[in-house]
Design a protein around this motif. Structure first.
Motif, mmCIF file in Angstrom:
data_model
loop_
_atom_site.group_PDB
_atom_site.id
_atom_site.type_symbol
_atom_site.label_atom_id
_atom_site.label_comp_id
_atom_site.label_asym_id
_atom_site.label_seq_id
_atom_site.Cartn_x
_atom_site.Cartn_y
_atom_site.Cartn_z
ATOM 1 N N ARG A 75 26.032 58.920 -107.503
ATOM 2 C CA ARG A 75 25.225 59.009 -107.207
ATOM 3 C C ARG A 75 25.320 57.303 -106.154
ATOM 4 N NH1 ARG A 75 23.976 61.081 -112.270
ATOM 5 N NH2 ARG A 75 24.707 59.448 -113.300
ATOM 6 N N PRO A 76 25.468 56.677 -105.587
ATOM 7 C CA PRO A 76 25.385 54.881 -105.063
ATOM 8 C C PRO A 76 24.660 54.458 -105.104
ATOM 9 C CG PRO A 76 24.548 56.645 -102.957
ATOM 10 C CD PRO A 76 24.371 57.102 -103.892
ATOM 11 N N VAL A 77 25.257 53.096 -105.731
ATOM 12 C CA VAL A 77 23.484 51.899 -106.174
ATOM 13 C C VAL A 77 24.135 51.506 -105.382
ATOM 14 C CG1 VAL A 77 23.625 50.822 -108.590
ATOM 15 C CG2 VAL A 77 24.294 53.501 -108.731
ATOM 16 N N LEU A 78 23.455 50.009 -105.365
ATOM 17 C CA LEU A 78 23.333 49.215 -104.330
ATOM 18 C C LEU A 78 23.707 48.127 -105.101
ATOM 19 C CD1 LEU A 78 21.525 50.261 -101.159
ATOM 20 C CD2 LEU A 78 24.308 50.661 -101.808
ATOM 21 N N ASP A 79 22.977 47.236 -105.600
ATOM 22 C CA ASP A 79 22.357 46.444 -106.355
ATOM 23 C C ASP A 79 23.155 45.691 -107.530
ATOM 24 O OD1 ASP A 79 21.633 48.461 -108.028
ATOM 25 O OD2 ASP A 79 19.708 47.768 -108.394
ATOM 26 N N GLN A 80 23.779 46.525 -107.565
ATOM 27 C CA GLN A 80 25.047 45.996 -108.786
ATOM 28 C C GLN A 80 26.539 45.170 -108.752
ATOM 29 O OE1 GLN A 80 24.428 46.130 -112.196
ATOM 30 N NE2 GLN A 80 22.505 46.449 -111.405
ATOM 31 N N PRO A 81 27.038 44.286 -109.432
ATOM 32 C CA PRO A 81 28.092 43.907 -108.730
ATOM 33 C C PRO A 81 29.364 44.544 -109.043
ATOM 34 C CG PRO A 81 27.587 42.799 -110.369
ATOM 35 C CD PRO A 81 26.678 43.323 -109.717
ATOM 36 N N PHE A 82 29.553 45.537 -109.773
ATOM 37 C CA PHE A 82 30.363 46.673 -110.674
ATOM 38 C C PHE A 82 29.830 47.556 -111.302
ATOM 39 C CE2 PHE A 82 31.357 42.966 -112.822
ATOM 40 C CZ PHE A 82 31.073 43.167 -113.913
ATOM 41 N N ILE A 83 30.430 48.407 -111.552
ATOM 42 C CA ILE A 83 30.385 49.558 -112.320
ATOM 43 C C ILE A 83 30.974 49.785 -113.252
ATOM 44 C CG2 ILE A 83 28.647 52.015 -113.063
ATOM 45 C CD1 ILE A 83 26.800 51.382 -110.729
ATOM 46 N N ASP A 84 31.143 49.856 -114.794
ATOM 47 C CA ASP A 84 32.157 50.060 -115.371
ATOM 48 C C ASP A 84 31.590 51.973 -116.408
ATOM 49 O OD1 ASP A 84 33.942 50.415 -117.194
ATOM 50 O OD2 ASP A 84 34.370 48.003 -117.905
ATOM 51 N N HIS A 85 33.014 52.551 -115.976
ATOM 52 C CA HIS A 85 32.553 53.864 -116.768
ATOM 53 C C HIS A 85 33.475 53.790 -117.551
ATOM 54 C CE1 HIS A 85 28.873 55.202 -114.497
ATOM 55 N NE2 HIS A 85 29.904 55.150 -112.891
#
Length: 336
Positions: A155-165
């Motif tokens: 799922r691409p996300v365009l409005d976040q500087p990073f996503i930490d799982h």
């Protein structure tokens, strides 16, 4: 002059940089320069608080998308210890053509617990390895279609500087790479280190994003076992007033044996050990980022007294809390 004895014996943050052929130079440079300024006092560039290595399958030059070439400092070594491995890529389809040795190294390190970070189209390689299926992925708008066409389960996300799982972090690249590396420096080394890097790089203070403790079991919050995910969430909610394993299990409507078995399968540790390490991580962050006394930190992290907290902290982080604070936070606050 400062005595070398005043410095920590081991860096707080160890990073392996893995650029692929045709990687983009800007996010790579943002991260390296931030690490360099955070790593030492003044501007001596010694790798004291942070340590980084440029990794590849051999010592051949790696070409950036702008045509410049860089030389690796180390060859892949599965026995090396890193807090993160950061994959940099750029031009397509080169991001999908990583050598088999690179893919095998990243898969092995991830399987053994090292978090992987994908920057720019480095996320494509992580997706190719199956690490982003059914997950959000911080993506550059220019590569949204590439990601959707090649990896429809991501799922691409365009409005976040990073996503930490936890086990995997994604970043769209460009200047956003600075947000991510400041976040990691702040979590592992303390705000003083991140702020020192920002001053040197003349970055707006709003980029500092570390406002909470580094949780050593973040990947368990998305491990696929609802028992472990729920228990870890309860642990983080009760850091200052720890629950017994039987109490955790009771709140979830399962037996203590059932919960313990789930943790052994997902974490390789007992629920009590995981809970203690989460509380110690909270204490670690408080030592780095506050002026609270050791006794107050022990209380806030659910330990019976400062001696109990100090004993476990020393065992986990190799230094007593007072010495740890002196070698990290206090020296960091007076850096220029």
């Amino acid at each position: 002059m400062f005595s070398s004895a005043a410095y920590p014996s081991e860096p707080d943050l160890r990073v392996g940089l893995v650029p692929l052929n045709q990687f983009t130079l800007m996010p790579f440079t943002c991260m390296v320069e931030c690490l360099r300024h955070a790593a030492d006092r003044l501007d001596f560039s010694r790798q004291i608080y942070c340590q980084w290595s440029l990794l590849s399958k051999d010592k051949m030059p790696i070409r950036a998308s702008c045509g410049f070439e860089i030389l690796p400092t180390e060859i892949f070594n599965p026995k090396a210890k890193f807090d993160y491995l950061i994959v940099f890529a750029g031009l397509m389809p080169a991001a999908l053509m990583a050598p088999p040795e690179t893919r095998a190294f990243l898969q092995q390190m991830h399987a053994e617990g090292t978090p992987l970070v994908g920057v720019d189209t480095g996320v494509m390689l992580l997706a190719q390895l199956g690490l982003l299926d059914a997950r959000d992925c911080a993506t550059h708008f220019h590569h949204k279609t590439d990601l959707e066409e090649n990896f429809p389960a991501v799922r691409p996300v365009l409005d976040q500087p990073f996503i930490d799982h936890g086990d995997v972090i994604t970043c769209p690249g460009g200047a956003r790479a600075l947000d991510l590396i400041l976040h990691l420096v702040g979590k592992h080394c303390g705000k003083a280190r991140a702020q020192k890097a920002m001053r040197q790089l003349m970055v707006d203070p709003k980029h500092i994003s570390s406002t909470s403790a580094h949780m050593p079991y973040a990947s368990l919050t998305d491990c696929g076992d609802w028992r472990v995910e729920k228990a870890v969430a309860l642990m983080e909610e009760h850091v200052s007033s720890p629950l017994q394993v039987s109490e955790l299990a009771g709140l979830m409507g399962i037996s203590s044996r059932n919960l313990t078995r789930a943790f052994q399968e997902q974490a390789g540790e007992s629920p009590a050990a995981v809970f203690r390490n989460i509380r110690l991580a909270s204490g670690h962050w408080l030592l780095l980022n506050t002026n609270r006394s050791i006794a107050q930190i022990a209380y806030e992290c659910g330990f019976a007294d400062s001696a109990h907290f100090s004993r476990w902290f020393h065992k986990t982080y190799s230094l007593p809390p007072n010495e740890f604070r002196q070698s990290r936070k206090r020296l960091g606050q007076i850096d220029g």
